[in-house]
Design a protein around this motif. Structure first.
Motif, mmCIF file in Angstrom:
data_model
loop_
_atom_site.group_PDB
_atom_site.id
_atom_site.type_symbol
_atom_site.label_atom_id
_atom_site.label_comp_id
_atom_site.label_asym_id
_atom_site.label_seq_id
_atom_site.Cartn_x
_atom_site.Cartn_y
_atom_site.Cartn_z
ATOM 1 N N ARG A 1 0.852 -1.190 0.000
ATOM 2 C CA ARG A 1 0.000 0.000 0.000
ATOM 3 C C ARG A 1 0.884 1.235 0.000
ATOM 4 N NH1 ARG A 1 -4.252 2.338 4.524
ATOM 5 N NH2 ARG A 1 -5.510 3.574 3.053
ATOM 6 N N HIS A 2 0.674 2.097 -1.000
ATOM 7 C CA HIS A 2 1.459 3.322 -1.123
ATOM 8 C C HIS A 2 2.961 3.041 -1.064
ATOM 9 C CE1 HIS A 2 -2.338 5.215 -0.873
ATOM 10 N NE2 HIS A 2 -2.448 5.244 0.448
ATOM 11 N N GLY A 3 3.378 1.948 -1.703
ATOM 12 C CA GLY A 3 4.793 1.646 -1.803
ATOM 13 C C GLY A 3 5.397 0.907 -0.628
ATOM 14 N N ARG A 4 4.612 0.655 0.416
ATOM 15 C CA ARG A 4 5.123 -0.018 1.604
ATOM 16 C C ARG A 4 4.456 -1.380 1.794
ATOM 17 N NH1 ARG A 4 8.272 2.972 4.991
ATOM 18 N NH2 ARG A 4 7.980 1.371 6.601
ATOM 19 N N VAL A 5 5.198 -2.312 2.378
ATOM 20 C CA VAL A 5 4.634 -3.616 2.715
ATOM 21 C C VAL A 5 3.825 -3.472 3.996
ATOM 22 C CG1 VAL A 5 5.133 -6.008 3.352
ATOM 23 C CG2 VAL A 5 6.544 -4.858 1.636
ATOM 24 N N VAL A 6 2.530 -3.831 3.944
ATOM 25 C CA VAL A 6 1.706 -3.772 5.150
ATOM 26 C C VAL A 6 1.470 -5.159 5.737
ATOM 27 C CG1 VAL A 6 0.585 -1.630 4.463
ATOM 28 C CG2 VAL A 6 -0.467 -3.819 3.840
ATOM 29 N N GLU A 7 1.649 -6.206 4.907
ATOM 30 C CA GLU A 7 1.502 -7.565 5.431
ATOM 31 C C GLU A 7 2.245 -8.520 4.500
ATOM 32 O OE1 GLU A 7 -1.937 -10.363 7.508
ATOM 33 O OE2 GLU A 7 -2.411 -8.351 6.744
ATOM 34 N N VAL A 8 2.894 -9.526 5.080
ATOM 35 C CA VAL A 8 3.650 -10.495 4.286
ATOM 36 C C VAL A 8 3.689 -11.819 5.034
ATOM 37 C CG1 VAL A 8 5.830 -9.677 5.305
ATOM 38 C CG2 VAL A 8 5.883 -10.994 3.186
ATOM 39 N N GLY A 9 3.654 -12.894 4.273
ATOM 40 C CA GLY A 9 3.739 -14.206 4.889
ATOM 41 C C GLY A 9 3.231 -15.282 3.950
ATOM 42 N N PRO A 10 3.141 -16.529 4.438
ATOM 43 C CA PRO A 10 2.548 -17.589 3.630
ATOM 44 C C PRO A 10 1.160 -17.176 3.157
ATOM 45 C CG PRO A 10 3.567 -18.498 5.608
ATOM 46 C CD PRO A 10 3.576 -17.013 5.763
ATOM 47 N N HIS B 1 4.793 -14.858 9.352
ATOM 48 C CA HIS B 1 3.712 -13.902 9.066
ATOM 49 C C HIS B 1 4.027 -12.588 9.774
ATOM 50 C CE1 HIS B 1 -0.971 -13.239 8.995
ATOM 51 N NE2 HIS B 1 -0.302 -12.340 8.299
ATOM 52 N N PHE B 2 4.112 -11.499 8.981
ATOM 53 C CA PHE B 2 4.481 -10.198 9.523
ATOM 54 C C PHE B 2 3.487 -9.150 9.047
ATOM 55 C CE2 PHE B 2 8.251 -12.770 9.122
ATOM 56 C CZ PHE B 2 8.930 -12.574 10.317
ATOM 57 N N VAL B 3 3.293 -8.127 9.877
ATOM 58 C CA VAL B 3 2.335 -7.080 9.545
ATOM 59 C C VAL B 3 2.865 -5.737 10.029
ATOM 60 C CG1 VAL B 3 1.054 -7.429 11.699
ATOM 61 C CG2 VAL B 3 -0.102 -6.398 9.741
ATOM 62 N N ALA B 4 2.548 -4.691 9.274
ATOM 63 C CA ALA B 4 2.958 -3.344 9.674
ATOM 64 C C ALA B 4 2.086 -2.860 10.817
ATOM 65 C CB ALA B 4 2.834 -2.395 8.481
ATOM 66 N N PRO B 5 2.676 -2.210 11.810
ATOM 67 C CA PRO B 5 1.860 -1.687 12.916
ATOM 68 C C PRO B 5 0.939 -0.585 12.419
ATOM 69 C CG PRO B 5 4.124 -0.890 13.067
ATOM 70 C CD PRO B 5 4.107 -1.905 11.963
ATOM 71 N N GLU B 6 -0.236 -0.496 13.019
ATOM 72 C CA GLU B 6 -1.202 0.535 12.647
ATOM 73 C C GLU B 6 -1.306 1.541 13.776
ATOM 74 O OE1 GLU B 6 -4.696 -0.690 10.387
ATOM 75 O OE2 GLU B 6 -4.185 -2.756 10.878
ATOM 76 N N PRO B 7 -1.534 2.799 13.442
ATOM 77 C CA PRO B 7 -1.662 3.815 14.491
ATOM 78 C C PRO B 7 -2.876 3.534 15.352
ATOM 79 C CG PRO B 7 -2.301 4.706 12.359
ATOM 80 C CD PRO B 7 -1.671 3.370 12.087
ATOM 81 N N GLU B 8 -2.720 3.744 16.642
ATOM 82 C CA GLU B 8 -3.829 3.520 17.542
ATOM 83 C C GLU B 8 -4.895 4.576 17.324
ATOM 84 O OE1 GLU B 8 -2.561 3.330 21.552
ATOM 85 O OE2 GLU B 8 -1.155 1.677 21.242
ATOM 86 N N ALA B 9 -6.128 4.136 17.407
ATOM 87 C CA ALA B 9 -7.234 5.071 17.240
ATOM 88 C C ALA B 9 -7.277 6.035 18.420
ATOM 89 C CB ALA B 9 -8.554 4.311 17.134
ATOM 90 N N GLY B 10 -7.518 7.299 18.132
ATOM 91 C CA GLY B 10 -7.604 8.301 19.174
ATOM 92 C C GLY B 10 -8.938 8.248 19.888
ATOM 93 N N PRO B 11 -9.075 9.007 20.980
ATOM 94 C CA PRO B 11 -10.347 9.004 21.705
ATOM 95 C C PRO B 11 -11.469 9.551 20.849
ATOM 96 C CG PRO B 11 -8.908 10.776 22.478
ATOM 97 C CD PRO B 11 -8.099 9.929 21.577
#
Length: 303
Positions: A223-232, A292-302
Motif C-alpha cells: 500500500r502506497h509503496g510499503r509492505v503492510v503484510e507479508v507471509g505464507p 507472518h508479519f504485519v505493519a503496525p497501525e496507528p492507535e485510534a484516538g479518543p
C-alpha cells in the motif's frame, strides 16, 4: 536467489522535477528457486515498480537488489547479458510486445541471434519446439503467424516460451493474465505452476487476490509503496491482520451476494485477529505468526 533489502524508489515529478514521489518505500523480501511470491496491491501501490527494478528497467534510489548475492546495479556489459539470460519478464499486454509488421517468430530469432549463434538449425528447432511444448503450444499452430492471427493467450504463452529458451531461473510476471479471458487465464496460471515445479522462481505481480491465492506460496500486500503484510499466502489471505488487507478482501465480489451487501463487507472486513503489539523489526514489521508479519497501525484516538 533474489533478495531486496530496504529498497526505495523515488521519482522526481512536477514542474522541473521539484516534487518527489516515493513509489516504493523501504521494501524487503526474498524469493527462492521453485517458489512463487505474489506482490498484491491496488494501482499505485508500487508493485510494478518493484518488478521493473528487478528487471533493471528502473534504477533503485536506495537499498540493494541482489541475485545470487551480486548487486544487480553493478552489472555491466557481459554481466548484464548473463543476468538477462537468467532473469526475464512477461508483461500485461501481450499485443504490445510484438511488432505487428513481423511474424511472431521474430521474438525467437532475436533470442537465437543474441544467445545461441553457435548452435545448428536442427538443434535450434528442437530447443524451440521443446519450449513451445512446455507452454502447451504446437509449432504448426503458432509459428509463421502474425500477432493479429493469434489469441491473447497464445501470444502470452509465446512470450513465456521465449523466456524459457534462455533456461531462466527467475520470471517476473507482471499482470500477465489481466487482459485474458477467463477460459484462458487458468491455462496460463497452470503453465506458471508447472514451471514452478521445474524449479523456476516466479515474482507474480497482480491486483487480483484470487489469482495470488491460487498460485503463490508467499504473498506481500503493498500500500502506497510499503509492505503492510507479508507471509505464507494461506495465512495472509486466510487470517489477515492488517486493516488494509481485510479491506481488499472485503472488496472482492461474491457470486452469491449482491453488490453493496453491508453484512458481507462488515463480516469480511472484521475477520482476522488484530496485530499483536510489540517492537517492530528492522523493516518496521511485527511478527504475528510463523513467517507472518504485519505493519503496525496507528492507535485510534479518543472518540
Amino acid at each position: 536467489m533474489l533478495r531486496l533489502e530496504r529498497v526505495t524508489k523515488v521519482y522526481k515529478v512536477g514542474t522541473f522535477g521539484g516534487t518527489s514521489l516515493r513509489a516504493v518505500d523501504d521494501v524487503s523480501f526474498d524469493l527462492r528457486a521453485g517458489e512463487i511470491v505474489s506482490l498484491i496491491g491496488e494501482s499505485g501501490s508500487g508493485k510494478s515498480t518493484i518488478g521493473r527494478m528487478v528487471l533493471r528497467l528502473a534504477r533503485v534510489s536506495s537499498g540493494v537488489i541482489t541475485f545470487d548475492g551480486s548487486d544487480i546495479s553493478t552489472l555491466r556489459g557481459g554481466s548484464t547479458k548473463a543476468y538477462y539470460g537468467e532473469v526475464q519478464g512477461v508483461f500485461q499486454d501481450p499485443f504490445s510486445s510484438y511488432n505487428p509488421v513481423f511474424k511472431v517468430d521474430r521474438v525467437f530469432t532475436m533470442i537465437r541471434d543474441g544467445y545461441f549463434r553457435g548452435i545448428g538449425t536442427g538443434e535450434w528447432h528442437d530447443k524451440l519446439h521443446g519450449a513451445l511444448g512446455v507452454v502447451g503450444l504446437t509449432p504448426g499452430e503458432v509459428l509463421g503467424r502474425y500477432p493479429h492471427q493469434l489469441s491473447g493467450g497464445q501470444l502470452q504463452r509465446l512470450l513465456i516460451a521465449r523466456a524459457l529458451l534462455l533456461d531462466i531461473r527467475l520470471l517476473v510476471a507482471d499482470e500477465v493474465i489481466s487482459m485474458l479471458d477467463a477460459s484462458t487465464r487458468i491455462d496460463v496460471l497452470n503453465v506458471l505452476a508447472d514451471l514452478k515445479q521445474r524449479g523456476l522462481g516466479i515474482l507474480f505481480i497482480t491486483h487480483d487476490l484470487s489469482l495470488g491465492n491460487y498460485i503463490s506460496d508467499r504473498t506481500l500486500i503493498l500500500r502506497h509503496g510499503r509492505v503492510v503484510e507479508v507471509g505464507p499466502t494461506q495465512k495472509v489471505l486466510g487470517d489477515p491482520r492488517h486493516s488494509y488487507t481485510r479491506a481488499l478482501l472485503a472488496s472482492v465480489p461474491q457470486l452469491h451476494r449482491k453488490w453493496g451487501d453491508e453484512e458481507l463487507v462488515a463480516s469480511v472486513a472484521g475477520n482476522g485477529t488484530p496485530a499483536l503489539p510489540g517492537d517492530p523489526g528492522a523493516d518496521g514489521l511485527l511478527a504475528v505468526g510463523d513467517g507472518h508479519f504485519v505493519a503496525p497501525e496507528p492507535e485510534a484516538g479518543p472518540s
